[in-house]
Design a protein around this motif. Structure first.
Motif, PDB file in Angstrom:
ATOM      1  N   CYS A 132      17.557  48.443  57.733  1.00 49.65           N
ATOM      2  CA  CYS A 132      17.542  47.908  56.369  1.00 49.65           C
ATOM      3  C   CYS A 132      17.616  49.026  55.339  1.00 49.65           C
ATOM      4  O   CYS A 132      18.204  48.844  54.262  1.00 49.65           O
ATOM      5  CB  CYS A 132      16.286  47.071  56.157  1.00 49.65           C
ATOM      6  SG  CYS A 132      16.280  45.513  57.072  1.00 49.65           S
ATOM      7  N   LEU A 180      20.520  41.060  47.543  1.00 51.74           N
ATOM      8  CA  LEU A 180      20.561  41.603  48.901  1.00 51.74           C
ATOM      9  C   LEU A 180      19.991  43.019  48.921  1.00 51.74           C
ATOM     10  O   LEU A 180      19.297  43.405  49.868  1.00 51.74           O
ATOM     11  CB  LEU A 180      21.994  41.602  49.426  1.00 51.74           C
ATOM     12  CG  LEU A 180      22.790  40.298  49.233  1.00 51.74           C
ATOM     13  CD1 LEU A 180      24.171  40.418  49.853  1.00 51.74           C
ATOM     14  CD2 LEU A 180      22.027  39.115  49.806  1.00 51.74           C
ATOM     15  N   ILE A 184      16.193  42.622  48.731  1.00 51.68           N
ATOM     16  CA  ILE A 184      15.623  42.139  49.995  1.00 51.68           C
ATOM     17  C   ILE A 184      15.672  43.226  51.065  1.00 51.68           C
ATOM     18  O   ILE A 184      14.704  43.438  51.802  1.00 51.68           O
ATOM     19  CB  ILE A 184      16.359  40.875  50.456  1.00 51.68           C
ATOM     20  CG1 ILE A 184      16.013  39.709  49.532  1.00 51.68           C
ATOM     21  CG2 ILE A 184      16.016  40.527  51.899  1.00 51.68           C
ATOM     22  CD1 ILE A 184      16.830  38.468  49.770  1.00 51.68           C
ATOM     23  N   ALA A 196      15.411  36.848  59.576  1.00 47.63           N
ATOM     24  CA  ALA A 196      15.426  36.589  58.140  1.00 47.63           C
ATOM     25  C   ALA A 196      16.207  37.664  57.394  1.00 47.63           C
ATOM     26  O   ALA A 196      17.008  37.372  56.491  1.00 47.63           O
ATOM     27  CB  ALA A 196      13.995  36.513  57.611  1.00 47.63           C
ATOM     28  N   ALA A 241      19.805  37.193  55.401  1.00 49.34           N
ATOM     29  CA  ALA A 241      19.924  37.547  53.982  1.00 49.34           C
ATOM     30  C   ALA A 241      20.991  38.601  53.752  1.00 49.34           C
ATOM     31  O   ALA A 241      21.858  38.449  52.868  1.00 49.34           O
ATOM     32  CB  ALA A 241      18.577  38.036  53.457  1.00 49.34           C
ATOM     33  N   GLY A 282      24.473  37.125  53.450  1.00 54.02           N
ATOM     34  CA  GLY A 282      24.724  37.243  52.020  1.00 54.02           C
ATOM     35  C   GLY A 282      25.977  38.038  51.713  1.00 54.02           C
ATOM     36  O   GLY A 282      26.760  37.683  50.824  1.00 54.02           O
ATOM     37  N   ALA A 295      22.048  31.704  51.856  1.00 56.37           N
ATOM     38  CA  ALA A 295      21.545  32.735  52.766  1.00 56.37           C
ATOM     39  C   ALA A 295      20.141  33.155  52.370  1.00 56.37           C
ATOM     40  O   ALA A 295      19.275  33.364  53.230  1.00 56.37           O
ATOM     41  CB  ALA A 295      22.483  33.943  52.768  1.00 56.37           C
ATOM     42  N   LEU A 296      19.891  33.266  51.066  1.00 56.68           N
ATOM     43  CA  LEU A 296      18.564  33.668  50.602  1.00 56.68           C
ATOM     44  C   LEU A 296      17.527  32.607  50.929  1.00 56.68           C
ATOM     45  O   LEU A 296      16.398  32.926  51.313  1.00 56.68           O
ATOM     46  CB  LEU A 296      18.592  33.932  49.093  1.00 56.68           C
ATOM     47  CG  LEU A 296      19.557  35.004  48.594  1.00 56.68           C
ATOM     48  CD1 LEU A 296      19.401  35.207  47.097  1.00 56.68           C
ATOM     49  CD2 LEU A 296      19.338  36.317  49.336  1.00 56.68           C
ATOM     50  N   SER A 298      16.804  32.647  54.658  1.00 57.34           N
ATOM     51  CA  SER A 298      16.031  33.857  54.933  1.00 57.34           C
ATOM     52  C   SER A 298      14.577  33.692  54.507  1.00 57.34           C
ATOM     53  O   SER A 298      13.658  34.141  55.205  1.00 57.34           O
ATOM     54  CB  SER A 298      16.665  35.043  54.207  1.00 57.34           C
ATOM     55  OG  SER A 298      15.864  36.187  54.314  1.00 57.34           O
ATOM     56  N   ALA A 299      14.360  33.042  53.359  1.00 50.26           N
ATOM     57  CA  ALA A 299      12.994  32.858  52.856  1.00 50.26           C
ATOM     58  C   ALA A 299      12.160  32.019  53.820  1.00 50.26           C
ATOM     59  O   ALA A 299      10.976  32.298  54.051  1.00 50.26           O
ATOM     60  CB  ALA A 299      13.030  32.204  51.483  1.00 50.26           C
TER      61      ALA A 299
END
Length: 451
Positions: free
Chosen positions: A155, A189, A192, A235, A239, A243, A256-257, A260-261
């Motif tokens: 990430c 994105l 996140i 998740a 996202a 995303g 997508a958000l 993911s949430a």
């Protein structure tokens, strides 16, 4: 820690990170950036990146250089690379802040410094990723906490890549329509990947190990923590990857958000259950200050998760996104960072100073390096100020927010002073401070090794 050397530059990372936190809190006290300016204003971007990169990312990098080897029971791939990484990251952050000041009209707008900032930051983080990645790769198969770290490092790569795209977009230097589409829709994105993946997911993984180690609790590796890992990783993948795919297709990234949430909420709930279990199963019955204050950080995380769900249900999520990000950045990540710093600095200082004479000379305990009663009030002030600041943002009271930021600043400086006292052995009884053969620690670097 048996067989693992002390990371030479970890204390330097901590010092720079604390300086960035103090500067960020001083800017908030002065009314610079949000809420006095809009969320996307250059002034707010200065403040956000000073905290996200200068405070939280440098803090986490410094901690990982020390504790990834602990997670995998191997030495760090290179103890030389953290220094050039730190230089590049600090230089890149400085250029980035100046680039935002150019956008704000505070300094001359040409030439744009943002591409140079992106290049320096990408190079610095690339060194971090290479060093930690090589360390993890050599230790496969990875234990559970290290898997969280591995996902978080992926990430980080995504965060840096998206940030570089934004920097070149601001400078009107993007070479393709695809990158322009990502720049137009990719801000959520980027947030996140950075706040949720790099900072939170790594903190979760390291937290599993450190809380178990410092509270003498059993290490977890069962169905629940593994499910938390996979749901959390899923998740983040939904996202970021999902995303990006939607952005390239010129479709809203909101689906997508949302997906993911949902996955992320379940992962956090499982993680919270694991942490509660660690507190209950601990063998150390008297909880030390760092673990007490970590509990308040976890309370901030839980509060932010519940608040986010309520705001989403009421249709107010985006109106209060600044409140949520503030609570997560300062209550969850910042509070956890300060709490663990208090223990880590004492623990590493004790190892560096007294490790060479353990079993040969009487030595102080780790707890003898600190005075918890003196530090507790400053931690409580910090959390009270963060929660007050969150309320002030929620009810749109900028003056109250600035007062809360001032209290945060006072508390942070006081906590930093406690860390300096620990590093200088100021609270160790004079007669027991430096037995023969012990090493007096340097303030910003570690020169002794254990193992």
């Amino acid at each position: 820690m048996t067989g693992v050397s002390l990371s030479r530059w970890t204390m330097s990372y901590f010092a720079v990170a604390l300086a960035a936190l103090v500067l960020g809190e001083a800017l908030m006290l002065a009314g610079y950036g949000f809420p006095a300016a809009p969320l996307r204003a250059p002034q707010t971007l200065v403040l956000v990146h000073l905290i996200a990169i200068g405070w939280l990312s440098l803090l986490l990098c410094g901690a990982l250089f020390q504790f990834v080897p602990v997670l995998v029971a191997r030495n760090l791939h290179s103890d030389t690379l953290p220094l050039p990484a730190l230089v590049l990251l600090v230089a890149g952050l400085g250029l980035l802040l100046c680039g935002f000041l150019q956008l704000a009209g505070t300094i001359a707008p040409t030439p744009s410094l943002l591409p140079y900032a992106a290049t320096a930051l990408a190079a610095g983080f690339a060194i971090v990723l290479y060093n930690l990645g090589r360390t993890l790769w050599a230790a496969r198969p990875l234990p559970l906490p290290a898997r969280f770290v591995a996902v978080g490092l992926a990430c980080l790569a995504a965060t840096v890549t998206l940030g570089a795209i934004f920097s070149f977009a601001f400078a009107a230097l993007l070479p393709s329509e695809a990158l322009a589409a990502i720049a137009a829709s990719g801000l959520p994105l980027h947030i996140i990947a950075g706040l949720g993946g790099w900072l939170t997911f790594v903190a979760m993984g390291v937290g599993y190990r450190l809380l178990a180690m410092f509270m003498l609790a059993p290490e977890l590796d069962g169905l629940r923590p593994r499910t938390a890992l996979w749901l959390g990783a899923g998740a983040l993948a939904v996202a970021i990857v999902g995303g990006l795919a939607l952005a390239l297709l010129d479709i809203s990234v909101f689906p997508a958000l949302l997906a993911s949430a949902v996955l992320g909420a379940v992962s956090l709930a499982l993680y919270g259950a694991d942490i509660v279990y660690l507190y209950r199963a601990r063998k150390r019955r008297i909880i030390e200050l760092n673990s007490q204050m970590a509990a308040l950080a976890l309370l901030s995380l839980a509060t932010a998760a519940v608040l986010g769900a309520v705001l989403l249900a009421l249709g107010l999520f985006f109106d209060q996104i600044g409140t949520l990000v503030f609570l997560l950045a300062f209550g969850w990540l910042g509070g956890l960072g300060l709490a663990k710093l208090y223990k880590i600095v004492a623990f590493l200082t004790w190892l560096e100073c007294y490790g060479p004479v353990l079993g040969k000379q009487p030595t102080p305990r780790v707890q003898d390096l600190v005075v918890e009663a003196r530090a507790r009030k400053w931690f409580l002030l910090y959390y009270a100020a963060v929660w007050s600041g969150s309320v002030a943002l929620a009810i749109a009271q900028p003056l109250l927010f600035r007062l809360a930021a001032g209290a945060m600043l006072v508390a942070t400086i006081a906590i930093a002073a406690q860390l300096v006292r620990t590093r200088l052995l100021s609270d160790v009884a004079a007669g027991n401070r430096l037995p023969e053969g012990a090493h007096r620690p340097h303030l910003l670097i570690s020169l002794a090794a254990t193992g």
